[in-house]
Write a protein that holds these residues in place. Structure first.
Motif, PDB file in Angstrom:
ATOM      1  N   THR A 659       0.750  -1.186  -0.043  1.00 10.96           N
ATOM      2  CA  THR A 659       0.158  -0.174   0.173  1.00 10.96           C
ATOM      3  C   THR A 659       0.942   1.273  -0.244  1.00 10.96           C
ATOM      4  O   THR A 659       1.504   1.477   0.839  1.00 10.96           O
ATOM      5  CB  THR A 659      -0.873   0.045   1.233  1.00 10.96           C
ATOM      6  N   PRO A 660       0.977   2.147  -0.953  1.00 11.38           N
ATOM      7  CA  PRO A 660       1.700   3.431  -1.184  1.00 11.38           C
ATOM      8  C   PRO A 660       1.332   4.187  -0.170  1.00 11.38           C
ATOM      9  O   PRO A 660       0.035   4.115   0.243  1.00 11.38           O
ATOM     10  CB  PRO A 660       1.417   3.613  -2.595  1.00 11.38           C
ATOM     11  N   ASP A 661       2.179   5.144   0.229  1.00  8.47           N
ATOM     12  CA  ASP A 661       1.777   6.344   1.291  1.00  8.47           C
ATOM     13  C   ASP A 661       1.173   7.555   0.595  1.00  8.47           C
ATOM     14  O   ASP A 661       0.486   8.250   1.208  1.00  8.47           O
ATOM     15  CB  ASP A 661       3.111   6.809   1.929  1.00  8.47           C
ATOM     16  N   ALA A 662       1.396   7.627  -0.799  1.00  8.40           N
ATOM     17  CA  ALA A 662       0.651   8.893  -1.556  1.00  8.40           C
ATOM     18  C   ALA A 662       0.688   8.323  -2.837  1.00  8.40           C
ATOM     19  O   ALA A 662       1.196   7.495  -3.526  1.00  8.40           O
ATOM     20  CB  ALA A 662       1.549  10.039  -1.465  1.00  8.40           C
ATOM     21  N   LEU A 663      -0.241   8.770  -3.662  1.00 12.90           N
ATOM     22  CA  LEU A 663      -0.796   8.692  -5.139  1.00 12.90           C
ATOM     23  C   LEU A 663      -0.591   9.797  -5.863  1.00 12.90           C
ATOM     24  O   LEU A 663      -1.068  10.904  -5.330  1.00 12.90           O
ATOM     25  CB  LEU A 663      -2.045   8.316  -5.187  1.00 12.90           C
TER      26      LEU A 663
END
Length: 737
Positions: A659-663
């Protein structure tokens, strides 16, 4: 009992009183009464004598006054008789009949000429005669010619009704062809003055003049009829011919023997049946019924055509005496012209229709070309912004690692050139959007301080570079507008003022003007001549020939004017050569809103700070821009996972199982899902994550969509400061969790 007789004359009474006084004196002197009584009698006699003397004086004064009154009364009576004689003499010398009635309508006096012509009934005119009796006797006079249909009693009744008016004037006819003008006037005390004037000569003269005028008018009418181009014939109430001109015979083809005094209308109508056919208007039967009508007639119009093709227009009109008049006009040439004109109109209508179709095709082509141009400008601007954004980000990442001052200077100049190109593309994009019919504005209440303060921070740097003083007066007013476009308008005006001002200052302030806020931008520049003040709003028009391409293409004021027109914000200019300029924009006031605190842009984030260790998913379909963003954020210690489209991004997340921290998602990914749709898909799988949409689309629809999704919109070309702020916020969120 009196001592003297009052009937005696004064002299006799005085004589008696003197004798009485003498007797009394003797009695007092020689009487046998006591001395005291004698003295008392003497006193009484003396007092009596005094009273007699006073009474005598009073009587003498009374007699004198009586003599004076009798004298004045005699003089007044003499004057009255003289005045009466003078008045009687005066009214006798008047050439008109004169009579005076008192307020009770009784005869006071009259002269000998009054009612002289009606002596058969008014022979006993005398003072005291009632006015009603005077009128009644006049009405029964054999010498009075009564109006037709009026009896003597009716005439007397009308006369008495007229007598009620304050001023009356009318004429009365005598049997021997004489005329009297009777006039009545009220006096100041309510009486009546009646004057009878013989106007026989005047009426006879008027009659002669009227006969002469009638003869003259008859000759003029005849001359007029003969000189008319129209044929005219006049019929009396029995439909007999009474007047005509020669033209009617020529038009109807009537021989002279047919046109004579007393000719019947029916005979002329029969001639029309022989030679003519009715073309327009009434038919023959209706025409005949119109002429035979006994009451008032409405005007009638008919057209007849002769065998040789001549077209005649006949107009009939009623006459006051019950007769009628016809005028006949040759309209053959007019009808022929109308026919040709109709044919010409049909030809012209056909040509107009053909030209209209051609114009519609040309308009459609122009509209398609304009739409294609707008789409091309928007697409070209978007495509140009992609490599510019990549180049700008590459330069930013190099600037962070460059230690050589000379190389840093070169990088700064390159970045400045890219910024200029970026501004030109933004201007072209703004022009394209403002010309588009589909443009929608986000009109809402906006605090002016939220627009002016960021502009002050931005423009102070530009002003300081030129050595100018930028002063901005803050305002607490709230206006109704599109904040993005209003900011663009003021930004262009302030940049324009700084660009063309060499020394001095630029002042920005707001004035309340009625129900609007007038935003004014003053400068101490060279000013603009009156003949050039309209030209400066044209595209690609710059008055300063020394300006370079780096100063723009001259689109700033064109954008300002078009945006003000579309928003309905009046734009004004006040300028004089050598004294600077003032641009003014009026924006309608709105309800107060709370000002929004704008966070100052932070510096570029070097590696090893708050963002270090972040994992960011970057989805961008342009490889160069994707690589530039990766290089920049990786230089800040951020781990980047790259993907070229939505499908690749979703597959990559599934494969890595993280799960990335930001998009960081590009909105226009070329195929598949858009950036906002991809965000919703990722949120459905992994939960809500900090997201920024990257796009060159400046439409309000995209802004509204991002606002509804609570994601940040970063416009292209990307601003490294805003990108760093977004990553800072994401890092703080991760640390808080």
């Amino acid at each position: 009992m009196s001592l003297v007789n009052p009937l005696d004359s004064l002299e006799r009474q005085n004589e008696k009183l003197l004798k009485i006084a003498e007797a009394l004196m003797r009695r007092v002197e020689y009487g046998t009464a006591p001395s005291g009584a004698a003295y008392a009698q003497f006193e009484r006699a003396a007092l009596l004598e005094k009273r007699v003397r006073e009474r005598t004086l009073e009587l003498e004064r009374t007699l004198e006054l009586l003599h004076q009154s009798n004298s004045q009364l005699a003089q007044a009576h003499h004057d009255t008789e003289a005045a009466r004689r003078n008045l009687a003499d005066a009214i006798e010398t008047v050439s008109e009949g004169f009579a005076l009635f008192d307020p009770g309508d009784r005869l006071v006096l009259c002269n000998a000429r009054f009612c002289r012509d009606f002596r058969d009934t008014v022979h006993d005119l005398r003072p005291g005669l009632p006015f009603a009796d005077y009128v009644e006797r006049i009405s029964r006079s054999r010498r009075l010619v009564l109006p037709e249909g009026v009896s003597a009693a009716g005439w007397a009744e009308q006369r008495l009704r007229r007598h009620q008016d304050r001023s009356v004037m009318f004429n009365v006819r005598h049997t021997v062809d004489r005329w009297l003008q009777v006039s009545e006037h009220r006096t100041g005390n309510g009486g009546t003055v009646v004057v009878q004037t013989d106007v026989t000569d005047i009426i006879r003269l008027e009659r002669q003049e009227r006969l002469k005028l009638r003869d003259k008018q008859t000759r003029m009418i005849r001359a007029t009829l003969d000189h008319l181009d129209q044929g005219v014939c006049i019929f009396d109430e029995t439909a007999r011919l009474v007047a005509w001109n020669l033209r009617i015979g020529a038009l109807l083809g009537l021989p002279v023997r047919r046109l004579h005094l007393g000719a019947s209308f029916a005979a002329l109508l029969a001639r029309l049946d022989e030679e003519f056919t009715f073309a327009r208007g009434e038919e023959r039967a209706g025409f005949a019924r119109w002429a035979a009508a006994s009451g008032p007639r409405d005007p009638i119009r008919v057209e007849v055509m002769r065998r040789d093709g001549t077209v005649l227009r006949i107009f009939g009109s009623d006459m006051p005496d019950g007769g009628f008049l016809f005028s006949c006009t040759d309209v053959t040439a007019e009808r022929e012209s109308a026919r040709k004109l109709t044919e010409l109109n049909e030809i012209l209508e056909q040509r107009v229709m053909e030209r209209t179709l051609e114009l519609e095709d040309a308009l459609s082509a122009a509209e398609r070309a304009n739409a294609s141009k707008s789409r091309f400008v928007a697409a070209a601007s978007h495509d140009l912004l992609q490599p510019l954004s990549a180049a700008k980000l590459f330069l930013s990442s190099l600037a962070d690692r460059c230690a050589d001052p000379r190389e840093a200077s070169v990088l700064a100049k390159a970045e400045s050139a890219i910024c200029s190109a970026e501004q030109i593309i933004d201007a072209l994009l703004d022009i394209s959007r403002l010309e588009s019919d589909g443009l929608r504005f986000d009109i809402r209440p906006v605090a002016l301080s939220d627009i002016l303060r960021p502009l002050r921070d931005e423009m102070e740097v530009l002003a300081a570079r030129k050595g100018l003083v930028l002063r901005m007066v803050d305002s607490s007013l709230t206006v109704s507008t599109d904040p993005a476009f209003l900011r663009r308008i003021l930004q262009n005006l302030m940049a324009n003022a700084i660009r063309y001002t060499d020394r001095g200052r630029v002042l920005v302030g707001v004035r309340r003007h009625g129900g609007a806020a007038r935003i004014e931008v003053h400068d101490t520049g060279p000013g603009i001549a009156a003949e050039d003040q309209s030209a400066i709003f044209e595209e690609f028009r710059r008055l300063d020939p020394r300006a370079s391409r780096n100063d723009g293409l001259g689109l700033g004021l064109a954008i300002v004017e078009r945006a003000c027109i579309r928003l309905g914000h009046p734009l004004g200019l006040r300028s004089e050569p050598g004294r600077g300029s003032c641009f003014m924009v009026s924006v309608g006031l709105a309800g107060a809103v709370a000002p929004v605190r704008q966070a100052a842009p932070g510096p570029a984030r070097p590696a090893g700070l708050a963002q270090a260790g972040l994992i960011v998913l970057l989805v961008e379909n342009e490889p160069q821009l994707r690589r530039a963003i990766s290089v920049l954020v990786e230089s800040w210690g951020v781990n980047v996972i790259e993907a070229g489209d939505a499908a690749a991004a979703l597959d990559l997340l599934d494969d890595l199982d993280l799960t990335p921290d930001a998009l960081l998602l590009d909105h226009q990914l070329g195929s598949g899902l858009s950036g906002t749709a991809l965000f919703e898909e990722i949120s459905a799988r992994l939960g809500r994550l900090p997201c920024a949409i990257l796009s060159a689309d400046r439409s309000s629809a995209l802004r509204d969509t991002c606002a509804a999704l609570a994601v940040e919109l970063l416009p292209k070309p990307l601003d490294r400061h805003r990108l760093g702020q977004f990553l800072d916020a994401a890092a703080r969120r991760m640390a808080a969790e």
